[in-house]
Design a protein around this motif. Sequence first.
Motif, PDB file in Angstrom:
ATOM      1  N   TRP A   1      53.565  32.552  54.303  1.00 30.85           N
ATOM      2  CA  TRP A   1      53.390  32.767  52.861  1.00 30.85           C
ATOM      3  C   TRP A   1      51.932  33.039  52.509  1.00 30.85           C
ATOM      4  N   PHE A   2      51.020  32.493  53.293  1.00 33.70           N
ATOM      5  CA  PHE A   2      49.608  32.799  53.076  1.00 33.70           C
ATOM      6  C   PHE A   2      49.339  34.265  53.410  1.00 33.70           C
ATOM      7  N   LEU A   3      50.000  34.765  54.455  1.00 28.91           N
ATOM      8  CA  LEU A   3      49.901  36.190  54.779  1.00 28.91           C
ATOM      9  C   LEU A   3      50.415  37.038  53.620  1.00 28.91           C
ATOM     10  N   PHE A   4      51.549  36.656  53.056  1.00 30.23           N
ATOM     11  CA  PHE A   4      52.101  37.395  51.920  1.00 30.23           C
ATOM     12  C   PHE A   4      51.147  37.359  50.728  1.00 30.23           C
ATOM     13  N   LEU A   5      50.510  36.197  50.511  1.00 27.77           N
ATOM     14  CA  LEU A   5      49.551  36.069  49.412  1.00 27.77           C
ATOM     15  C   LEU A   5      48.380  37.025  49.599  1.00 27.77           C
ATOM     16  N   ILE A   6      47.904  37.155  50.820  1.00 32.47           N
ATOM     17  CA  ILE A   6      46.802  38.086  51.102  1.00 32.47           C
ATOM     18  C   ILE A   6      47.226  39.516  50.791  1.00 32.47           C
ATOM     19  N   LEU A   7      48.449  39.892  51.175  1.00 27.52           N
ATOM     20  CA  LEU A   7      48.930  41.250  50.916  1.00 27.52           C
ATOM     21  C   LEU A   7      49.052  41.535  49.430  1.00 27.52           C
ATOM     22  N   ALA A   8      49.348  40.512  48.662  1.00 28.47           N
ATOM     23  CA  ALA A   8      49.431  40.683  47.209  1.00 28.47           C
ATOM     24  C   ALA A   8      48.053  40.696  46.558  1.00 28.47           C
ATOM     25  N   SER A   9      47.021  40.318  47.314  1.00 25.17           N
ATOM     26  CA  SER A   9      45.680  40.130  46.739  1.00 25.17           C
ATOM     27  C   SER A   9      44.636  41.060  47.356  1.00 25.17           C
ATOM     28  N   LEU A  10      45.040  42.182  47.895  1.00 23.13           N
ATOM     29  CA  LEU A  10      44.088  43.067  48.581  1.00 23.13           C
ATOM     30  C   LEU A  10      42.927  43.515  47.696  1.00 23.13           C
ATOM     31  N   PRO A  11      43.132  43.757  46.386  1.00 24.31           N
ATOM     32  CA  PRO A  11      41.980  44.155  45.559  1.00 24.31           C
ATOM     33  C   PRO A  11      40.929  43.065  45.354  1.00 24.31           C
ATOM     34  N   THR A  12      41.194  41.850  45.834  1.00 26.05           N
ATOM     35  CA  THR A  12      40.203  40.779  45.658  1.00 26.05           C
ATOM     36  C   THR A  12      38.983  40.977  46.551  1.00 26.05           C
ATOM     37  N   TYR A  13      38.954  42.055  47.344  1.00 23.60           N
ATOM     38  CA  TYR A  13      37.730  42.342  48.092  1.00 23.60           C
ATOM     39  C   TYR A  13      36.562  42.610  47.144  1.00 23.60           C
ATOM     40  N   GLN A  14      36.874  42.884  45.873  1.00 21.82           N
ATOM     41  CA  GLN A  14      35.823  43.155  44.894  1.00 21.82           C
ATOM     42  C   GLN A  14      35.143  41.884  44.388  1.00 21.82           C
ATOM     43  N   ILE A  15      35.733  40.736  44.677  1.00 20.80           N
ATOM     44  CA  ILE A  15      35.111  39.458  44.309  1.00 20.80           C
ATOM     45  C   ILE A  15      34.146  39.094  45.436  1.00 20.80           C
ATOM     46  N   ARG A  16      32.873  39.305  45.203  1.00 18.27           N
ATOM     47  CA  ARG A  16      31.865  39.192  46.255  1.00 18.27           C
ATOM     48  C   ARG A  16      31.141  37.849  46.166  1.00 18.27           C
ATOM     49  N   LEU A  17      30.892  37.261  47.336  1.00 12.74           N
ATOM     50  CA  LEU A  17      30.283  35.938  47.428  1.00 12.74           C
ATOM     51  C   LEU A  17      29.195  35.956  48.502  1.00 12.74           C
ATOM     52  N   ARG A  18      28.428  34.904  48.545  1.00 14.81           N
ATOM     53  CA  ARG A  18      27.470  34.698  49.635  1.00 14.81           C
ATOM     54  C   ARG A  18      27.688  33.304  50.200  1.00 14.81           C
ATOM     55  N   ILE A  19      27.864  33.218  51.504  1.00 18.28           N
ATOM     56  CA  ILE A  19      28.027  31.936  52.178  1.00 18.28           C
ATOM     57  C   ILE A  19      26.918  31.811  53.214  1.00 18.28           C
ATOM     58  N   PHE A  20      26.069  30.798  53.030  1.00 13.39           N
ATOM     59  CA  PHE A  20      24.881  30.612  53.878  1.00 13.39           C
ATOM     60  C   PHE A  20      24.030  31.882  53.913  1.00 13.39           C
ATOM     61  N   GLY A  21      23.970  32.548  52.766  1.00 12.70           N
ATOM     62  CA  GLY A  21      23.153  33.746  52.642  1.00 12.70           C
ATOM     63  C   GLY A  21      23.801  35.026  53.120  1.00 12.70           C
ATOM     64  N   LEU A  22      24.994  34.924  53.718  1.00 11.21           N
ATOM     65  CA  LEU A  22      25.679  36.106  54.234  1.00 11.21           C
ATOM     66  C   LEU A  22      26.654  36.647  53.188  1.00 11.21           C
ATOM     67  N   PRO A  23      26.623  37.952  52.913  1.00 12.11           N
ATOM     68  CA  PRO A  23      27.542  38.512  51.931  1.00 12.11           C
ATOM     69  C   PRO A  23      28.971  38.566  52.482  1.00 12.11           C
ATOM     70  N   THR A  24      29.928  38.255  51.628  1.00 13.93           N
ATOM     71  CA  THR A  24      31.333  38.326  52.007  1.00 13.93           C
ATOM     72  C   THR A  24      32.166  38.540  50.746  1.00 13.93           C
ATOM     73  N   THR A  25      33.462  38.562  50.901  1.00 11.02           N
ATOM     74  CA  THR A  25      34.359  38.738  49.758  1.00 11.02           C
ATOM     75  C   THR A  25      35.463  37.688  49.816  1.00 11.02           C
ATOM     76  N   LEU A  26      36.139  37.503  48.705  1.00  9.54           N
ATOM     77  CA  LEU A  26      37.248  36.545  48.668  1.00  9.54           C
ATOM     78  C   LEU A  26      38.339  36.954  49.650  1.00  9.54           C
TER      79      LEU A  26
END
Length: 435
Positions: free
Chosen positions: A3-28
């Motif tokens: 179900w977590f896999l299914f949630l990811i497939l439903a949330s593909l546009p969330t790559y636009q939510i950008r974050l930094r973890i320990f100074g490294l850029p990433t996305t949700l």
Amino acid sequence: MKWFLFLILASLPTYQIRLRIFGLPTTLLEIMILILFAYWFINKIKDQKSNIKITSQNCKRNNWFWLILLWLLVSLIAVFFSPDQWLALGHWRAYFLEPILLLIIFLDLIKTKKDLNFVFFFLSFSALYISLWAIGQKIFGGGMLSLEAWQYPLKPIWRATGPFPQSNFLGLYLSPLILLFLGQFLEGLKDKKFPPSIYYFFISVLSILAIIFARSEGAILGIVVGLIFYFLIILRKNQKLIFILVLLSTFYFLLFFSPWQSYLWPKITFQDLSGQLRLNIWQGVFKLLKERPIFGAGLRGYQKLIPLYQKPLTLPTGEIISKETHPYPHNLFLALWSELGIFGLITFLMIILNFFQIGFQKLFEIWNLEMGNLKSRQHNKLLIASILSAVIVILIHSLVDTSYFKNDLAILFWIIIGSLLVTKNLDFSAKSEKI
């Protein structure tokens, strides 16, 4: 975990939510993929199961293990030829490594026809909110303005974008999904499951409206060619002849007698502004590739180097109207060559050829069952045809746009590939839901 896999497939546009973890850029989206992979990998170790689906005998027999390994290798080599290796490594992680990690999980978890139906359902949920977002922009405002006609003064037009910053991104995402949904729609009609059919028809209509509002002409062309390909597969022999005759007559009328003639010819001959922009871009990338034919510009190198090769676009009067360069050259095959080198392009073509080889093997299996008067589940042909047609949409759209180098598009591409791979063991004459 599934179900977590299914949630990811439903949330593909969330790559636009950008974050930094320990100074490294990433996305949700990247965080969700890495969490899922870590959880899946730990459970594999606990269960002492080392046979991952992607290294199964079936994948080896069809070269998929080696093709995917080669894909990762040539893209990693492209990092070392990049003018900015640190940023290129981030692109490699997002566009190559993480989609393959998700593919591995996908092939391991998706085991039944029911699982695959859930995959399409959660992808349809993403299409639903993206389409409603775009339609909402048409009603309430939003979107973007872009130049349309090759005229002076240039006329700006409004285009829907949905949750994306560019209207073409919307078309690139939704267009292959429409062909997947068509298969689900017709399958529901065959099985007399009308609520799912109505749902997928509704989603498809909303998605087409969103693409029209986005004025994504490449997506529309891809859908048209994908539909033609789809119906040529599923129609019977006598029906195909009628379909081809109607198709040729329609094209002849549209090109020579219809009110859209004055619109279509400039598009086909690249005489409008959009076509001229692309021709200008392609002239620049050909100059780049002439100097760097083997390794190209390196991963993430095209955008940095292309200003050295691409000339400004001018009006017939000589006035400069565009000095803009783009991250990619509005053609996937040129993008692959310039970013990954000639070996990257060849690897991609090998992946596509292997994909269609497997798909047509399954179709020939179904056709042989039909010719032998053996009972064959018709909706399995609808499923295979829809998956193949979705890739046709991607390839046609790729002629005028770049349909891979984006987090959601890279994942979507490999999920469509994976959807065909998990159908390889489906018994088309059986009543079982097992894949």
